[in-house]
Design a protein around this motif. Structure first.
Motif: not given
Length: 44
Positions: A41-44, A35-38
């Protein structure tokens, strides 16, 4: 009072409980890391 003799007690139930706890803990840790990696990576 009886004397304690090392290695006589049946600990199969405790071993099963600990094994289940370790599996659950490992899965939660892996899920949390994913979850933290996701999110990283996909932080807006």
């Amino acid at each position: 009072m009886s004397e304690h003799k090392h290695g006589e007690m049946d600990i199969s139930v405790q071993e099963q409980s600990f094994e289940g706890f370790m599996k659950w803990s490992t899965r939660v840790a892996v899920f949390s890391i994913l979850v933290l990696v996701f999110l990283a990576i996909f932080r807006t």
